[in-house]
Motif scaffolding. Sequence first.
Motif, PDB file in Angstrom:
ATOM      1  N   THR A  78      -7.157  -7.703   6.796  1.00  0.00           N
ATOM      2  CA  THR A  78      -6.127  -8.521   6.145  1.00  0.00           C
ATOM      3  C   THR A  78      -5.259  -9.144   7.229  1.00  0.00           C
ATOM      4  OG1 THR A  78      -4.429  -6.809   6.070  1.00  0.00           O
ATOM      5  CG2 THR A  78      -6.045  -6.810   4.297  1.00  0.00           C
ATOM      6  N   LYS A 124       0.937 -11.028   1.465  1.00  0.00           N
ATOM      7  CA  LYS A 124       2.186 -10.503   0.922  1.00  0.00           C
ATOM      8  C   LYS A 124       3.355 -11.389   1.316  1.00  0.00           C
ATOM      9  CE  LYS A 124       0.694  -5.682   1.365  1.00  0.00           C
ATOM     10  NZ  LYS A 124      -0.283  -5.735   0.291  1.00  0.00           N
ATOM     11  N   GLU A 172      -8.930 -11.072  -7.117  1.00  0.00           N
ATOM     12  CA  GLU A 172      -7.853 -10.102  -7.306  1.00  0.00           C
ATOM     13  C   GLU A 172      -7.869  -9.630  -8.762  1.00  0.00           C
ATOM     14  OE1 GLU A 172      -5.660  -9.060  -4.952  1.00  0.00           O
ATOM     15  OE2 GLU A 172      -4.708  -7.689  -6.355  1.00  0.00           O
ATOM     16  N   PRO A 176      -8.412   0.781  -3.301  1.00  0.00           N
ATOM     17  CA  PRO A 176      -7.210   0.028  -2.973  1.00  0.00           C
ATOM     18  C   PRO A 176      -7.365  -0.626  -1.609  1.00  0.00           C
ATOM     19  CG  PRO A 176      -6.687   2.258  -3.707  1.00  0.00           C
ATOM     20  CD  PRO A 176      -8.167   2.198  -3.531  1.00  0.00           C
ATOM     21  N   THR A 195      -3.545  -8.881  -2.407  1.00  0.00           N
ATOM     22  CA  THR A 195      -3.504  -7.903  -1.326  1.00  0.00           C
ATOM     23  C   THR A 195      -3.574  -8.578   0.030  1.00  0.00           C
ATOM     24  OG1 THR A 195      -5.744  -7.533  -2.128  1.00  0.00           O
ATOM     25  CG2 THR A 195      -4.277  -5.630  -2.051  1.00  0.00           C
ATOM     26  N   SER A 245      -9.811  -3.828  -1.779  1.00  0.00           N
ATOM     27  CA  SER A 245      -9.754  -4.508  -3.059  1.00  0.00           C
ATOM     28  C   SER A 245      -9.680  -6.011  -2.869  1.00  0.00           C
ATOM     29  CB  SER A 245      -8.524  -4.048  -3.817  1.00  0.00           C
ATOM     30  OG  SER A 245      -7.395  -4.560  -3.173  1.00  0.00           O
ATOM     31  N   SER A 296       1.635  -9.389 -11.202  1.00  0.00           N
ATOM     32  CA  SER A 296       0.372  -8.964 -10.611  1.00  0.00           C
ATOM     33  C   SER A 296      -0.842  -9.390 -11.417  1.00  0.00           C
ATOM     34  CB  SER A 296       0.369  -7.438 -10.467  1.00  0.00           C
ATOM     35  OG  SER A 296      -0.943  -6.990 -10.208  1.00  0.00           O
TER      36      SER A 296
END
Lengths: 341, 341
Positions: A223, B283, B79, A69, B280, A72, B297
């Motif tokens: 990120t 957001k 993704e 996760p 990810t 990812s 998703s």
Amino acid sequence: MNLKQLSELLGLSQTTVSRALNGYPEVNRETRERVLKAVRETGYRPNKAAQRLATGKAGSIGLVMPTSPGNSSDVHFSEFLTGLGEEALRHDFHFVLTPADPNDEVGALRRLAASGNVDALFVNYMRGHDPRLEMLKSLSMPFLVHGRSIGSEPDYPFLDLDNEAAFYDATKLLLQLGHRHFALLNGPIYLDFAIRRRNGMEAALAERGLALDETCTSHTPMTDEQGLFAMERILQLEKRPTAVLCSSTVLALGAVRAINQAGLKLGEDISLIAHDDVLTLLKPESFTVPLTTTRSSLRAAGVRIAERLIGEIKHTETFPAQELWKAELIVRASTGVAPAE
Amino acid sequence: MNLKQLSELLGLSQTTVSRALNGYPEVNRETRERVLKAVRETGYRPNKAAQRLATGKAGSIGLVMPTSPGNSSDVHFSEFLTGLGEEALRHDFHFVLTPADPNDEVGALRRLAASGNVDALFVNYMRGHDPRLEMLKSLSMPFLVHGRSIGSEPDYPFLDLDNEAAFYDATKLLLQLGHRHFALLNGPIYLDFAIRRRNGMEAALAERGLALDETCTSHTPMTDEQGLFAMERILQLEKRPTAVLCSSTVLALGAVRAINQAGLKLGEDISLIAHDDVLTLLKPESFTVPLTTTRSSLRAAGVRIAERLIGEIKHTETFPAQELWKAELIVRASTGVAPAE
DNA sequence: AGAAGCAGCCAAAGCGCTTTGAGGAATGGG
DNA sequence: CCCATTCCTCAAAGCGCTTTGGCTGCTTCT
């Protein structure tokens, strides 16, 4: 349509047809042309599984795809993959992707190798003293590492960016501009490139008798969100840094947002240099204030790695076992003279 | 270590060992345990190529990886890939990725199928009247489509998002808030999802007797840069729209930047709804002004698709051939009442 | 007791290709 | 005219696995 049928159709033996197809010299030119013509007409394609069983060569290179996760769908990973793909396409190779639980990367690698599905292995996201290295060396299969593993004997084939030099140079530039208080937004500390970039930065600072402040350092997944959080936190410190290094333009994206929100001017109140992997998604020059960067294309690295691996499989070329690429330091508007205290 | 050696070691025939390993019933419990023990001790792994040649099953699913400079290293793609990977991992499947020249996707697909390297095929980035469909149907290999192809008979297995409904709903919300002038930042017009989203939007507008203004519409690759350019252009129009729909949060990233630079307030001067693939990296809730989105998703879609394909290959499960997922409309701060004229 | 059924094992064929070792048809030299 | 040489072609052996179709010896039924 298989070889047998094709050869019957042509009134030749399987041997001859096979030889004709694989470019062996002992086939009459005329015969070869007849064979090729028939192949075109019938749409015959050799069965890869059989070919592999017979030759032991699979025509594919294996890679373990990280699926935690945490990292990812990493943009950096896919940028790199694109490069690999481009080159592989030219040689009619393909990849076998094994998704792996990040706790069992060694196992995933071993299974991939043992499966007989691949001719060569590739690994990246190296860590300090990476356990996969031992495993790879014990296999009798060509492999190539993207990155290096600090703490391990450098006796394996790799392609790496000189991360130390990149961040050393970047820091040096900022020092020359008069900055004395630095922050670092880095990738996860267990990753080799993060360790080296930090080392490079510290080396440059040390030359001026400075040290990196722990509170001004963050090690997070790369990120924009993490960049935002880290930068927000750092900006609230009493002794606010005037210069920031980011390990990725993605981190910089968040960091810049935090800087804007704090009402600070990038390139004036605070200078920022990011490492630019040349992501198609995120160009440093299209930031509101274009970013000064250390640049090295991940995609180009992918191309080169595929080139080396395929060359090795085909035994056609020999390459230097180890390559260290230099990043370019490109100055744009996000760096400026340190503000007066 | 191969089957023969293993069976000699055990004093059994290859048949029995093979049966023991593959869970056939006609093997004595005791014998089976002896075999399994030996496998553990010797580290024996069946050669996949041989297995495949014998069974015709490869344990892998093939996909064509787009490598054009245009959509290279697309975040959306990776993704999705992550989702596929997660599920494949659970079943010891892997992918064979063939990078393809975007002008020859059909050819790449055909080669992949003919290579005997895969048991099933997967395609995405569907276009209107997509030529790959015919080719897939003519193959006798399971396949699954992510998305649909407008203009083609819907007689193929797919999983798609109800793009029309998503953008219809989003538009309707904006209409209810009093907006009358709309803009659309969409993906490339040849892609099916882009066509449908546009259709959904137009349908909602038409109900109020409105039409989509061509000058307020852009169809571009989904990068933040393109979002920035498109929005900048649109904001300079005389009749400036007060509501914007974006086909991706990535486009929105750029669009929001353009809006900020123009000195406009998101959610007041101008409302924006973006489609959120739950990347990810990006957001919608962590935008300065959190974005109202239609959410679905991509990663979950990947998981589901792998599940279906693998189920089909193993003949263990039957699934509905066609699935249409609904997007959720999630209201955050980027939408507000239309400003007075 | 003999027939029938069954559990457990095996030998061998086959998947579609490459490659080895050999043979047949030309050609040229002695 | 015969042998050596070159060129082209072929039959057959593998690659490592699965699967078909027996075979053996034991239990169960009639």
